[in-house]
Design a protein around this motif. Structure first.
Motif, PDB file in Angstrom:
ATOM      1  N   ILE A   1     -37.566 -38.794 -38.085  1.00 39.28           N
ATOM      2  CA  ILE A   1     -38.811 -38.250 -37.510  1.00 39.28           C
ATOM      3  C   ILE A   1     -38.505 -37.148 -36.499  1.00 39.28           C
ATOM      4  CG2 ILE A   1     -40.765 -38.816 -36.021  1.00 39.28           C
ATOM      5  CD1 ILE A   1     -40.813 -41.583 -37.405  1.00 39.28           C
ATOM      6  N   TRP A   2     -37.580 -37.388 -35.546  1.00 39.67           N
ATOM      7  CA  TRP A   2     -37.365 -36.356 -34.534  1.00 39.67           C
ATOM      8  C   TRP A   2     -36.521 -35.204 -35.041  1.00 39.67           C
ATOM      9  CZ3 TRP A   2     -32.606 -34.985 -32.791  1.00 39.67           C
ATOM     10  CH2 TRP A   2     -31.570 -35.913 -32.835  1.00 39.67           C
TER      11      TRP A   2
ATOM     12  N   PRO B   1     -37.412 -23.129 -38.639  1.00 36.09           N
ATOM     13  CA  PRO B   1     -38.183 -22.535 -37.544  1.00 36.09           C
ATOM     14  C   PRO B   1     -39.684 -22.727 -37.707  1.00 36.09           C
ATOM     15  CG  PRO B   1     -36.533 -20.983 -38.349  1.00 36.09           C
ATOM     16  CD  PRO B   1     -36.534 -22.161 -39.276  1.00 36.09           C
ATOM     17  N   VAL B   2     -40.182 -22.741 -38.924  1.00 34.12           N
ATOM     18  CA  VAL B   2     -41.614 -22.922 -39.159  1.00 34.12           C
ATOM     19  C   VAL B   2     -42.038 -24.319 -38.715  1.00 34.12           C
ATOM     20  CG1 VAL B   2     -43.391 -23.038 -40.935  1.00 34.12           C
ATOM     21  CG2 VAL B   2     -41.650 -21.246 -41.027  1.00 34.12           C
ATOM     22  N   ARG B   3     -41.233 -25.339 -39.080  1.00 29.85           N
ATOM     23  CA  ARG B   3     -41.555 -26.699 -38.656  1.00 29.85           C
ATOM     24  C   ARG B   3     -41.533 -26.822 -37.129  1.00 29.85           C
ATOM     25  NH1 ARG B   3     -38.277 -30.866 -42.598  1.00 29.85           N
ATOM     26  NH2 ARG B   3     -39.335 -30.335 -44.539  1.00 29.85           N
ATOM     27  N   LEU B   4     -40.567 -26.169 -36.494  1.00 28.04           N
ATOM     28  CA  LEU B   4     -40.471 -26.217 -35.029  1.00 28.04           C
ATOM     29  C   LEU B   4     -41.697 -25.578 -34.387  1.00 28.04           C
ATOM     30  CD1 LEU B   4     -38.782 -26.984 -32.575  1.00 28.04           C
ATOM     31  CD2 LEU B   4     -37.670 -24.758 -32.727  1.00 28.04           C
ATOM     32  N   ALA B   5     -42.114 -24.422 -34.913  1.00 27.84           N
ATOM     33  CA  ALA B   5     -43.294 -23.747 -34.361  1.00 27.84           C
ATOM     34  C   ALA B   5     -44.539 -24.597 -34.534  1.00 27.84           C
ATOM     35  CB  ALA B   5     -43.478 -22.390 -35.040  1.00 27.84           C
TER      36      ALA B   5
ATOM     37  N   THR C   1     -44.688 -27.837 -34.757  1.00 25.64           N
ATOM     38  CA  THR C   1     -44.577 -28.982 -33.851  1.00 25.64           C
ATOM     39  C   THR C   1     -44.939 -28.591 -32.428  1.00 25.64           C
ATOM     40  OG1 THR C   1     -42.816 -29.860 -35.248  1.00 25.64           O
ATOM     41  CG2 THR C   1     -43.019 -30.786 -33.043  1.00 25.64           C
ATOM     42  N   VAL C   2     -44.453 -27.436 -31.976  1.00 24.24           N
ATOM     43  CA  VAL C   2     -44.757 -26.983 -30.611  1.00 24.24           C
ATOM     44  C   VAL C   2     -46.257 -26.743 -30.450  1.00 24.24           C
ATOM     45  CG1 VAL C   2     -44.444 -25.074 -28.993  1.00 24.24           C
ATOM     46  CG2 VAL C   2     -42.475 -26.050 -30.152  1.00 24.24           C
ATOM     47  N   VAL C   3     -46.895 -26.114 -31.434  1.00 19.74           N
ATOM     48  CA  VAL C   3     -48.336 -25.855 -31.353  1.00 19.74           C
ATOM     49  C   VAL C   3     -49.114 -27.162 -31.327  1.00 19.74           C
ATOM     50  CG1 VAL C   3     -50.296 -24.905 -32.635  1.00 19.74           C
ATOM     51  CG2 VAL C   3     -48.215 -23.553 -32.369  1.00 19.74           C
ATOM     52  N   VAL C   4     -48.750 -28.108 -32.164  1.00 24.53           N
ATOM     53  CA  VAL C   4     -49.466 -29.389 -32.216  1.00 24.53           C
ATOM     54  C   VAL C   4     -49.291 -30.144 -30.898  1.00 24.53           C
ATOM     55  CG1 VAL C   4     -49.492 -31.665 -33.326  1.00 24.53           C
ATOM     56  CG2 VAL C   4     -49.435 -29.592 -34.715  1.00 24.53           C
ATOM     57  N   LEU C   5     -48.070 -30.191 -30.363  1.00 28.37           N
ATOM     58  CA  LEU C   5     -47.843 -30.873 -29.085  1.00 28.37           C
ATOM     59  C   LEU C   5     -48.596 -30.187 -27.952  1.00 28.37           C
ATOM     60  CD1 LEU C   5     -44.057 -31.834 -29.273  1.00 28.37           C
ATOM     61  CD2 LEU C   5     -46.028 -33.351 -29.364  1.00 28.37           C
ATOM     62  N   GLY C   6     -48.596 -28.849 -27.932  1.00 26.78           N
ATOM     63  CA  GLY C   6     -49.342 -28.118 -26.907  1.00 26.78           C
ATOM     64  C   GLY C   6     -50.833 -28.413 -26.971  1.00 26.78           C
TER      65      GLY C   6
END
Length: 197
Positions: free
Chosen positions: A16-17, A24-28, A30-35
């Motif tokens: 999961i983590w 990079p797309v998955r990271l972006a 994830t950052v947007v969803v967490l924000g």
């Protein structure tokens, strides 16, 4: 089939983590969803905290304790400042112009037209200094006296607008008429501006 061993759980958590780190797309994403989640929680907490009543820890800033013993009473808090009236000097009759202000305008104009050939800017400014505000002296420092067309004052200083702490005065010269603003300062009446009328 449920994961029964600790090793199997660790592998599931690791999957999961590590998922956002695989591209990079998955990271972006994830950052947007967490924000968005953090923003939503903060906004929700502000909404809930702002509507809580009572005198406890959830009380709003607008609540105050009533010393009379009746508990908490909400007082409205102002949301904006009251309008400020426009500051306009109250005009006075022209015959109320202080003679000292008219004299300063006349003497200042005499110093302004005094620039015989060979006069440096520093010498010219020295003649104006006793009758000029410090701020306006900084403006006049950029004037070359050679460019001043007038050589003498040809008439009296005449007030055109009078207020309690300022007087606008017209002074004629042999080349043009000056409109001078004289203001009352802690050091007496001084010229703070001039225009060619």
């Amino acid at each position: 089939m449920p994961i029964r061993s600790p090793r199997g759980r660790a592998a599931a958590y690791r999957a999961i983590w590590q998922w956002p780190l695989r591209s990079p797309v998955r990271l972006a994403v994830t950052v947007v969803v967490l924000g968005a989640l953090v923003f939503g929680l903060v906004h929700l907490a502000g909404q809930v905290g702002g509507t809580t009543g009572g005198g406890g820890p959830g009380a709003t800033q607008g609540d105050r304790w009533d010393a009379g013993g009746s508990g908490v009473s909400a007082t409205p808090t102002p949301t904006m400042l009251p309008p400020v009236p426009e500051l306009t000097p109250e005009a006075q009759p022209l015959d109320q112009a202080p003679p000292q202000a008219l004299e300063v305008a006349r003497v200042w104009t005499s110093a302004w037209v005094n620039h015989p050939e060979g006069t440096t800017s520093q010498q010219w400014l020295a003649g104006l200094r006793p009758y000029t505000t410090d701020e306006f002296l900084g403006v006049l420092a950029g004037v070359d006296p050679v460019n001043i067309p007038a050589n003498r004052v040809t008439g009296p200083a005449t007030p055109t607008r009078v207020a309690e702490k300022s007087v606008e005065v017209d002074v004629p010269t042999d080349a043009l008429r000056l409109t001078i603003l004289v203001v009352d300062t802690d050091a007496g009446w001084k010229v703070s501006r001039y225009d060619r009328a």
